[in-house]
Design a protein around this motif. Structure first.
Motif, PDB file in Angstrom:
ATOM      1  N   THR A 181       0.742  -1.188  -0.013  1.00 48.72           N
ATOM      2  CA  THR A 181      -0.036   0.070  -0.284  1.00 48.72           C
ATOM      3  C   THR A 181       0.819   1.286   0.004  1.00 48.72           C
ATOM      4  O   THR A 181       0.432   2.344   0.250  1.00 48.72           O
ATOM      5  N   GLY A 182       2.195   1.209  -0.644  1.00 50.27           N
ATOM      6  CA  GLY A 182       2.850   2.166  -0.700  1.00 50.27           C
ATOM      7  C   GLY A 182       4.090   2.298   0.368  1.00 50.27           C
ATOM      8  O   GLY A 182       4.824   3.183   0.106  1.00 50.27           O
ATOM      9  N   GLY A 183       4.360   1.218   1.267  1.00 54.29           N
ATOM     10  CA  GLY A 183       5.658   1.290   2.015  1.00 54.29           C
ATOM     11  C   GLY A 183       6.724   0.688   1.027  1.00 54.29           C
ATOM     12  O   GLY A 183       6.547  -0.118   0.262  1.00 54.29           O
ATOM     13  N   ASN A 184       7.732   1.278   1.605  1.00 55.73           N
ATOM     14  CA  ASN A 184       8.977   0.784   0.674  1.00 55.73           C
ATOM     15  C   ASN A 184       8.975   0.894  -0.729  1.00 55.73           C
ATOM     16  O   ASN A 184       9.394   0.034  -1.502  1.00 55.73           O
ATOM     17  N   TYR A 185       8.235   1.930  -1.291  1.00 53.11           N
ATOM     18  CA  TYR A 185       7.524   1.953  -2.728  1.00 53.11           C
ATOM     19  C   TYR A 185       8.555   2.749  -3.372  1.00 53.11           C
ATOM     20  O   TYR A 185       9.024   4.075  -2.894  1.00 53.11           O
ATOM     21  N   ALA A 186       9.357   2.466  -4.435  1.00 53.25           N
ATOM     22  CA  ALA A 186      10.338   3.375  -5.247  1.00 53.25           C
ATOM     23  C   ALA A 186       9.945   4.639  -5.566  1.00 53.25           C
ATOM     24  O   ALA A 186      10.772   5.437  -5.746  1.00 53.25           O
ATOM     25  N   PHE A 187       8.360   4.717  -6.172  1.00 53.06           N
ATOM     26  CA  PHE A 187       8.040   5.979  -6.614  1.00 53.06           C
ATOM     27  C   PHE A 187       7.374   6.680  -5.410  1.00 53.06           C
ATOM     28  O   PHE A 187       6.394   7.447  -5.986  1.00 53.06           O
ATOM     29  N   PHE A 188       7.638   6.557  -4.227  1.00 53.92           N
ATOM     30  CA  PHE A 188       6.940   7.275  -3.104  1.00 53.92           C
ATOM     31  C   PHE A 188       6.903   8.744  -3.254  1.00 53.92           C
ATOM     32  O   PHE A 188       6.057   9.625  -2.674  1.00 53.92           O
ATOM     33  N   ALA A 189       8.087   9.523  -3.948  1.00 56.28           N
ATOM     34  CA  ALA A 189       7.968  10.980  -3.985  1.00 56.28           C
ATOM     35  C   ALA A 189       7.022  11.463  -4.813  1.00 56.28           C
ATOM     36  O   ALA A 189       6.535  12.721  -5.025  1.00 56.28           O
ATOM     37  N   GLU A 190       6.178  10.643  -5.818  1.00 59.25           N
ATOM     38  CA  GLU A 190       5.120  10.921  -6.450  1.00 59.25           C
ATOM     39  C   GLU A 190       3.697  11.305  -5.935  1.00 59.25           C
ATOM     40  O   GLU A 190       2.723  11.842  -6.241  1.00 59.25           O
ATOM     41  N   HIS A 191       3.812  10.655  -4.671  1.00 58.75           N
ATOM     42  CA  HIS A 191       2.511  10.868  -3.912  1.00 58.75           C
ATOM     43  C   HIS A 191       2.780  11.920  -2.680  1.00 58.75           C
ATOM     44  O   HIS A 191       3.469  11.573  -1.744  1.00 58.75           O
ATOM     45  N   ARG A 192       2.091  12.857  -2.931  1.00 57.58           N
ATOM     46  CA  ARG A 192       2.396  14.172  -2.076  1.00 57.58           C
ATOM     47  C   ARG A 192       1.209  14.321  -0.762  1.00 57.58           C
ATOM     48  O   ARG A 192       0.283  13.291  -0.854  1.00 57.58           O
ATOM     49  N   ASN A 193       1.262  15.292  -0.242  1.00 53.56           N
ATOM     50  CA  ASN A 193       0.294  15.749   0.924  1.00 53.56           C
ATOM     51  C   ASN A 193       0.202  14.568   1.969  1.00 53.56           C
ATOM     52  O   ASN A 193      -0.980  14.480   2.417  1.00 53.56           O
ATOM     53  N   GLY A 194       1.400  13.857   2.311  1.00 56.68           N
ATOM     54  CA  GLY A 194       1.356  13.052   3.330  1.00 56.68           C
ATOM     55  C   GLY A 194       0.444  11.716   3.248  1.00 56.68           C
ATOM     56  O   GLY A 194       0.226  11.167   3.973  1.00 56.68           O
ATOM     57  N   LEU A 195       0.452  11.439   1.885  1.00 58.23           N
ATOM     58  CA  LEU A 195      -0.548  10.135   1.480  1.00 58.23           C
ATOM     59  C   LEU A 195       0.029   9.006   2.054  1.00 58.23           C
ATOM     60  O   LEU A 195      -0.669   8.019   2.430  1.00 58.23           O
ATOM     61  N   LEU A 196       1.227   8.841   2.044  1.00 61.73           N
ATOM     62  CA  LEU A 196       2.109   7.589   2.158  1.00 61.73           C
ATOM     63  C   LEU A 196       2.517   7.655   3.762  1.00 61.73           C
ATOM     64  O   LEU A 196       3.278   6.597   4.201  1.00 61.73           O
ATOM     65  N   ASP A 197       2.338   8.961   4.714  1.00 59.13           N
ATOM     66  CA  ASP A 197       2.990   8.874   5.962  1.00 59.13           C
ATOM     67  C   ASP A 197       2.511   7.598   6.912  1.00 59.13           C
ATOM     68  O   ASP A 197       3.174   7.298   7.796  1.00 59.13           O
ATOM     69  N   HIS A 198       1.188   7.315   6.628  1.00 62.36           N
ATOM     70  CA  HIS A 198       0.589   6.167   7.416  1.00 62.36           C
ATOM     71  C   HIS A 198      -0.054   5.324   6.440  1.00 62.36           C
ATOM     72  O   HIS A 198      -1.483   5.407   6.751  1.00 62.36           O
ATOM     73  N   PRO A 199       0.389   4.619   6.045  1.00 62.99           N
ATOM     74  CA  PRO A 199      -0.294   3.651   5.021  1.00 62.99           C
ATOM     75  C   PRO A 199      -1.247   2.597   5.709  1.00 62.99           C
ATOM     76  O   PRO A 199      -0.806   2.034   6.646  1.00 62.99           O
TER      77      PRO A 199
END
Length: 549
Positions: A181-199
């Motif tokens: 669900t976005g953890g350890n994801y290579a393209f994490f920087a494409e997802h802004r506004n804290g979307l991946l901060d607490h998957p």
């Protein structure tokens, strides 16, 4: 997961290879231990909630002592006034038969601590069909925690290979939690506004044919898309065939489709008969280790490192069996802080004897403090020697293992699901896509056009790399050969590398034999589980078509 939306079964995977060693040492100190106590603490908070909601729980937290965990869970339920029907599995424990199979080894200083077969999912299904609210297992395959409920719900038999394979793929996606669900994801920087901060954690909607939809509860963080699911599918797998005790899943048949926001459909998975053998994980004491990190500051970094190595080698009258020096040039010229002016020289020592890597080593190092290189200091005070473990994978005829399901009412069922195992499968064909179109190129990091995820399997490293579109796939498949990988990652230069193409995932999957020595517990390299190997590769520069950039 219990309160965020509808759920039928809640699964929990607690058993990494390293965890089995930790549990084995735990059991040595107390024979009543050897299970994941974390699960009991979690059950204190949510067992009653799960029972009230009719959610069944399937966990491998039993580790090396599933019967004791089942008993402890029952005691917890009684204290809370909860009526919980608990089933558990046994049969994976093979340590008492280690000598019979020739696993004990010749060196008494490296004793075998645990030997466990990787069991399949049909025992879990027996417990669920027997009315269990909670199923506790020992060493089963990670995906079995998902496949077992599928068998119980849909009535799959050992011959339903495609359905079983589809469930295995869904289980593999779920097994590492937020990595889907976005953890350890290579393209994490494409997802802004804290979307991946607490998957949020992923869940699978599993269908009767074995197809599934990977999603998550509404309102939770993270993202589920084809990229996040692809990354997890490549994690700690190898070639097109993903072997398991119930089925061999063909990863080269997996089709991923975006099925709406935070929904990815998995279908098309084909299954083949499982092998006639089961994987067995052996964990033994490897010896003792210690580590010292020296700080080298300012000028003459290389000369300071050589000076220290000469001094310490001379000071050790009876040196450890292995001394490994690694210099990390983290220093910068004309630095504006002392930290940025400093490099780190790491010494890792190993020996079968604890004393040789204990005070004898650390005292010799500290005593150089006033007689060594200018600016001598360590990143931390010296510590005592610690034991390290060694993991080894073996194979054993499945008929040698008695898989038992202990039902809530007290009955015990022998699980006979492996009658279709085969000794050999025909080789798979690897077909390259068409050659990429010619055009101007630019020197740039691979990670601008490709994602990667890496991990460990015993002493081997797995490295999966995927492209994001068809043009990128054609270039990647023709460019990232084993020879090119050796150039980009010089550490792999003398190692055996296997390369596998997965066209439907637009991915190349590598297995690098021996990169991690004797496994994560031995901590043979800077990144002992190869977790960042993929990110290192993505940072390397090569000539990339401008059309892809």
């Amino acid at each position: 997961m219990l309160t965020g939306g509808p759920l039928d079964v809640l699964t929990g995977d607690y058993l990494a290879e390293l965890t089995m060693l930790i549990l084995a040492r735990d059991r040595l100190r107390d024979p009543q231990r050897g299970y994941a106590r974390t699960f009991l603490r979690q059950a204190e908070e949510c067992l009653a909630e799960a029972i009230d909601r009719g959610v069944r729980i399937v966990v491998n937290a039993g580790g090396l002592n599933p019967s004791r965990l089942a008993e402890a869970l029952g005691e917890l339920a009684d204290r809370q006034g909860v009526r919980a029907r608990i089933g558990y599995l046994t049969g994976d424990e093979l340590l008492p038969r280690a000598a019979e199979f020739g696993w004990t080894g010749e060196d008494p200083r490296r004793p075998l601590l645990a030997a466990n077969a990787y069991l399949g999912a049909f025992g879990i299904a027996e417990c669920l069909r027997g009315g269990a609210d909670v199923v506790v297992t020992g060493r089963v395959t990670d995906a079995a925690l998902v496949v077992g409920p599928g068998i119980a719900h849909y009535g799959w038999t050992p011959g339903d290979l495609d359905a079983l394979a589809g469930a295995v793929v869904a289980g593999h996606v779920l097994e590492c939690g937020a990595q889907a669900t976005g953890g350890n994801y290579a393209f994490f920087a494409e997802h802004r506004n804290g979307l991946l901060d607490h998957p949020g954690f992923p869940l699978a909607e599993l269908h009767a044919d074995g197809s599934s939809v990977i999603t998550k509860h509404p309102g939770t963080g993270g993202v589920v898309n084809v990229g996040t699911v692809t990354a997890q599918l490549l994690y700690e797998t190898g070639g097109p065939r993903y072997l398991g005790p119930d089925v061999t899943a063909r990863l080269d048949t997996v089709t991923l489709t975006q099925d709406g926001p935070d929904r990815v459909r998995i279908d098309g998975v084909r299954g083949e008969a499982p092998p006639a053998t089961l994987k067995v994980g052996l964990n033994r004491l490897g010896g003792y280790r210690n580590e010292l990190v020296f700080v080298l500051t300012g000028l003459d970094i290389e000369a300071k490192a050589a000076f220290l190595q000469r001094q310490l080698t001379r000071a050790l009258a009876d040196p450890p069996a292995e001394l490994r020096w690694t210099l990390a040039r983290t220093d910068h010229a004309d630095a504006d802080t002392e930290e940025r002016a400093s490099a780190l020289l790491r010494l890792t020592a190993r020996d079968p004897q604890e004393a040789k890597v204990g005070r004898a080593l650390t005292a010799a190092a500290v005593e150089l403090g006033l007689a060594g290189y200018p600016g001598f200091h360590l990143t931390a005070p010296p510590s005592p020697a610690t034991p390290y473990g060694v993991f080894e994978a073996r194979e054993l005829d499945a008929k040698e293992v008695e898989h038992l399901a202990h039902l809530p009412g007290g009955a015990t069922v022998t699980v006979n699901s492996h009658q279709h195992g085969v000794t050999q499968l025909a080789p798979t064909e690897q077909q390259l896509p068409p050659e990429p179109e010619k055009g101007p190129t630019r020197r740039a990091p691979l990670g601008l056009v490709a994602g990667a995820r890496s991990g460990d399997k015993g002493g081997d490293a797995n490295l999966g790399v995927w492209a994001r579109d068809e043009a990128g796939w054609r270039w990647l498949a023709h460019t990232l050969t084993t020879e090119r990988l050796r150039e980009l990652l010089p550490e792999t230069g003398q190692l055996t590398i296997e390369r596998h193409l997965l066209p439907k995932l637009r991915a190349v999957n590598f297995t690098i034999r021996g990169l991690l020595g004797e496994g994560v517990a031995a901590q043979a390299r800077f990144d002992p589980q190869a977790k960042a190997l993929g990110e290192w590769l993505r940072s390397r520069h090569l000539d990339i078509p401008e059309a892809l950039l």
